[in-house]
Scaffold this motif. Structure first.
Motif, PDB file in Angstrom:
ATOM      1  N   GLY A 124       0.789  -1.226   0.000  1.00  0.00           N
ATOM      2  CA  GLY A 124       0.000   0.000   0.000  1.00  0.00           C
ATOM      3  C   GLY A 124       0.819   1.272   0.000  1.00  0.00           C
ATOM      4  N   ALA A 125       2.121   1.149   0.249  1.00  0.00           N
ATOM      5  CA  ALA A 125       2.986   2.333   0.236  1.00  0.00           C
ATOM      6  C   ALA A 125       3.192   2.817  -1.195  1.00  0.00           C
ATOM      7  N   GLN A 126       3.238   4.121  -1.369  1.00  0.00           N
ATOM      8  CA  GLN A 126       3.492   4.728  -2.676  1.00  0.00           C
ATOM      9  C   GLN A 126       4.448   5.897  -2.505  1.00  0.00           C
ATOM     10  N   MET A 127       5.666   5.723  -2.976  1.00  0.00           N
ATOM     11  CA  MET A 127       6.597   6.846  -2.937  1.00  0.00           C
ATOM     12  C   MET A 127       6.032   7.971  -3.794  1.00  0.00           C
ATOM     13  N   ASN A 128       6.033   9.173  -3.243  1.00  0.00           N
ATOM     14  CA  ASN A 128       5.359  10.271  -3.939  1.00  0.00           C
ATOM     15  C   ASN A 128       6.324  11.288  -4.525  1.00  0.00           C
ATOM     16  N   ASP A 129       7.145  11.881  -3.682  1.00  0.00           N
ATOM     17  CA  ASP A 129       8.065  12.928  -4.148  1.00  0.00           C
ATOM     18  C   ASP A 129       9.295  12.892  -3.267  1.00  0.00           C
ATOM     19  N   LEU A 130      10.371  13.519  -3.731  1.00  0.00           N
ATOM     20  CA  LEU A 130      11.624  13.475  -2.989  1.00  0.00           C
ATOM     21  C   LEU A 130      12.334  14.820  -3.006  1.00  0.00           C
ATOM     22  N   ARG A 131      13.151  15.019  -1.978  1.00  0.00           N
ATOM     23  CA  ARG A 131      14.097  16.120  -1.934  1.00  0.00           C
ATOM     24  C   ARG A 131      15.406  15.557  -1.400  1.00  0.00           C
ATOM     25  N   ILE A 132      16.505  16.156  -1.836  1.00  0.00           N
ATOM     26  CA  ILE A 132      17.827  15.695  -1.430  1.00  0.00           C
ATOM     27  C   ILE A 132      18.605  16.864  -0.852  1.00  0.00           C
ATOM     28  N   HIS A 133      19.272  16.613   0.259  1.00  0.00           N
ATOM     29  CA  HIS A 133      20.203  17.596   0.811  1.00  0.00           C
ATOM     30  C   HIS A 133      21.473  16.857   1.201  1.00  0.00           C
ATOM     31  N   GLY A 134      22.603  17.281   0.630  1.00  0.00           N
ATOM     32  CA  GLY A 134      23.845  16.565   0.873  1.00  0.00           C
ATOM     33  C   GLY A 134      23.727  15.140   0.367  1.00  0.00           C
ATOM     34  N   SER A 135      23.940  14.160   1.256  1.00  0.00           N
ATOM     35  CA  SER A 135      23.863  12.758   0.859  1.00  0.00           C
ATOM     36  C   SER A 135      22.562  12.100   1.318  1.00  0.00           C
ATOM     37  N   THR A 136      21.606  12.899   1.794  1.00  0.00           N
ATOM     38  CA  THR A 136      20.373  12.327   2.325  1.00  0.00           C
ATOM     39  C   THR A 136      19.194  12.568   1.390  1.00  0.00           C
ATOM     40  N   VAL A 137      18.476  11.487   1.091  1.00  0.00           N
ATOM     41  CA  VAL A 137      17.261  11.547   0.280  1.00  0.00           C
ATOM     42  C   VAL A 137      16.061  11.472   1.226  1.00  0.00           C
ATOM     43  N   TYR A 138      15.133  12.407   1.068  1.00  0.00           N
ATOM     44  CA  TYR A 138      13.898  12.414   1.861  1.00  0.00           C
ATOM     45  C   TYR A 138      12.717  12.191   0.918  1.00  0.00           C
ATOM     46  N   LEU A 139      11.820  11.285   1.304  1.00  0.00           N
ATOM     47  CA  LEU A 139      10.670  10.951   0.463  1.00  0.00           C
ATOM     48  C   LEU A 139       9.395  10.962   1.277  1.00  0.00           C
ATOM     49  N   THR A 198      14.566  23.093   3.668  1.00  0.00           N
ATOM     50  CA  THR A 198      15.124  24.441   3.673  1.00  0.00           C
ATOM     51  C   THR A 198      16.535  24.443   3.098  1.00  0.00           C
ATOM     52  N   GLN A 199      16.969  25.608   2.697  1.00  0.00           N
ATOM     53  CA  GLN A 199      18.277  25.754   2.054  1.00  0.00           C
ATOM     54  C   GLN A 199      19.407  25.206   2.921  1.00  0.00           C
ATOM     55  N   ASP A 200      19.309  25.401   4.235  1.00  0.00           N
ATOM     56  CA  ASP A 200      20.367  24.922   5.122  1.00  0.00           C
ATOM     57  C   ASP A 200      20.217  23.446   5.483  1.00  0.00           C
ATOM     58  N   GLY A 201      19.140  22.822   5.014  1.00  0.00           N
ATOM     59  CA  GLY A 201      18.934  21.400   5.260  1.00  0.00           C
ATOM     60  C   GLY A 201      18.461  21.064   6.663  1.00  0.00           C
ATOM     61  N   LYS A 202      18.111  22.065   7.461  1.00  0.00           N
ATOM     62  CA  LYS A 202      17.776  21.808   8.864  1.00  0.00           C
ATOM     63  C   LYS A 202      16.312  21.436   9.095  1.00  0.00           C
ATOM     64  N   TRP A 203      15.429  21.816   8.159  1.00  0.00           N
ATOM     65  CA  TRP A 203      14.000  21.565   8.366  1.00  0.00           C
ATOM     66  C   TRP A 203      13.398  20.883   7.145  1.00  0.00           C
ATOM     67  N   LEU A 204      12.641  19.836   7.408  1.00  0.00           N
ATOM     68  CA  LEU A 204      11.887  19.167   6.353  1.00  0.00           C
ATOM     69  C   LEU A 204      10.414  19.520   6.516  1.00  0.00           C
ATOM     70  N   TYR A 205       9.798  19.962   5.414  1.00  0.00           N
ATOM     71  CA  TYR A 205       8.387  20.336   5.386  1.00  0.00           C
ATOM     72  C   TYR A 205       7.615  19.294   4.583  1.00  0.00           C
ATOM     73  N   TRP A 206       6.374  19.026   4.964  1.00  0.00           N
ATOM     74  CA  TRP A 206       5.525  18.141   4.163  1.00  0.00           C
ATOM     75  C   TRP A 206       4.065  18.472   4.409  1.00  0.00           C
ATOM     76  N   ALA A 207       3.223  17.997   3.475  1.00  0.00           N
ATOM     77  CA  ALA A 207       1.779  18.187   3.612  1.00  0.00           C
ATOM     78  C   ALA A 207       1.054  17.215   2.700  1.00  0.00           C
ATOM     79  N   ALA A 208      -0.124  16.804   3.115  1.00  0.00           N
ATOM     80  CA  ALA A 208      -1.081  16.182   2.202  1.00  0.00           C
ATOM     81  C   ALA A 208      -1.717  17.302   1.392  1.00  0.00           C
ATOM     82  N   PRO A 209      -2.345  17.009   0.259  1.00  0.00           N
ATOM     83  CA  PRO A 209      -2.987  18.075  -0.526  1.00  0.00           C
ATOM     84  C   PRO A 209      -4.002  18.891   0.263  1.00  0.00           C
ATOM     85  N   THR A 210      -4.605  18.265   1.270  1.00  0.00           N
ATOM     86  CA  THR A 210      -5.594  18.965   2.101  1.00  0.00           C
ATOM     87  C   THR A 210      -4.954  19.741   3.236  1.00  0.00           C
ATOM     88  N   GLY A 211      -3.611  19.593   3.403  1.00  0.00           N
ATOM     89  CA  GLY A 211      -2.925  20.240   4.500  1.00  0.00           C
ATOM     90  C   GLY A 211      -3.183  19.505   5.811  1.00  0.00           C
TER      91      GLY A 211
END
Length: 346
Positions: A124-139, A198-211
């Motif tokens: 049931g898992a579905q990878m949706n989108d990703l961001r990368i900072h340094g060597s870390t991938v966030y999905l 964020t540019q400094d890689g310190k904060w990861l933000y996420w949301a569902a389409p409904t917030g």
């Protein structure tokens, strides 16, 4: 149908073309040539998946693509067609079909393929989108709700906050509700979907389409000694949002939200105040946005709300499918606007 757009620093433009219901015949990923022509990328069997194939080394359902500081193209393939529109045999990814693929933007050579086990991607898992900072991938996982953290240097992967309420979004009425209050739409609203860092890689933000939009400190997110229960106590509520199809973030921490119901782009600085940055009647179902090195905001308009999936009696999409762009001013409504966040360490 293009729902994603990304550009290299030299303005080579790439498009994500999902196998949306009624639009299953597609190369999935395309590149715009200097002469303006659009061609399948990388231009071989990756673009030739058909029902029945295992999908291990071909695009099945590319939900997102992104380009970071090194200009390589990262594609997120969910490995199966949409479960809200396809039979189980087509919507259930075959082994290895759900994957992340990194390509050289010029040669189309595969540079890396990331595949995860059932501990990271349970049924049931579905990878949706990703961001990368340094060597870390966030999905984000929009199927069950959750975050995936992968270290490219060590190969270690963690699944975080799976099924936590902050990953599920809020219930929102659909645009296709009938007079009786029941919807003809078959569309299932994704869970944790949009993601930014964020540019400094310190904060990861996420949301569902409904917030709502949430954020958490990445040092805690990456720390395996911090349990999910402990991590959840550090999640911060950023802001409630209207129904949103996609987003982008600049180097000043401003979020650009694709407002689905009103065909406009909202600017939301760190203060949480929202301002209409731009509106256009052609912004039909605005989706995954991208800030180019040229300081333009690119927004695809895939018209997904006009498909049968959303309760229409037939597919009402109109060609051509558009990508709209807007040059970002240095300042708007008292807010200084930044450049693209590329994932490069400061």
């Amino acid at each position: 149908m293009a729902n994603q757009v990304a550009l290299t620093s030299a303005n080579d433009l790439f498009l994500g073309l999902p196998r949306f219901p009624g639009h299953e015949t597609t190369p999935s990923v395309a590149r715009r040539n200097p002469d303006g022509s659009v061609v399948a990328f990388p231009g071989n069997s990756w673009n030739e998946w058909k029902p029945g194939d295992d999908g291990k080394n071909a695009f099945v359902y590319v939900n997102s693509l992104h380009i970071f500081a090194d200009d390589t193209v990262w594609c997120v393939d969910q490995g199966g067609l949409r479960p809200d529109a396809s039979p189980k045999e087509l919507s259930t990814p075959k082994p290895g079909a759900q994957k992340i693929v990194q390509f050289d933007p010029h040669s189309g050579k595969v540079l890396d393929v990331l595949r995860f086990g059932e501990d990271t991607l349970p049924t049931g898992a579905q990878m949706n989108d990703l961001r990368i900072h340094g060597s870390t991938v966030y999905l984000t996982d929009s199927g069950l709700g959750g975050l995936i953290v992968h270290d490219l240097s060590t190969g270690k992967t963690m699944r975080r906050l799976s099924g936590y309420k902050e990953m599920l979004g809020v219930v929102a009425p659909t645009a296709t509700a009938t007079a009786t209050g029941k919807s003809k739409s078959k569309h299932r609203t994704p869970k944790s979907d949009m993601i930014e860092i964020t540019q400094d890689g310190k904060w990861l933000y996420w949301a569902a389409p409904t917030g709502p939009f949430y954020r958490v400190a990445t040092d805690l997110l990456r720390d395996a000694r911090v349990s999910d229960a402990q991590l959840a106590t550090h999640i911060e509520h950023v802001a409630d949002i209207p129904l949103t199809g996609g987003c982008a973030m600049d180097t000043h921490g401003n979020l650009y939200l694709s407002d689905l119901d009103n065909k406009r782009i909202l600017l939301m600085p760190p203060s949480g105040k929202k301002t209409v940055l731009a509106a256009n009647p052609e912004l039909v179902s605005p989706d995954g946005s991208f800030i180019g090195a040229d300081r333009r905001l690119y927004v695809p308009a895939p018209q997904s709300e006009r498909t049968e999936l959303f309760g229409n009696p037939k597919d009402l999409t109109k060609k051509p499918f558009l990508i709209l762009s807007l040059e970002l001013p240095k300042k708007f409504d008292g807010t200084e606007l930044g450049n693209a966040v590329t994932g490069q360490s400061v």
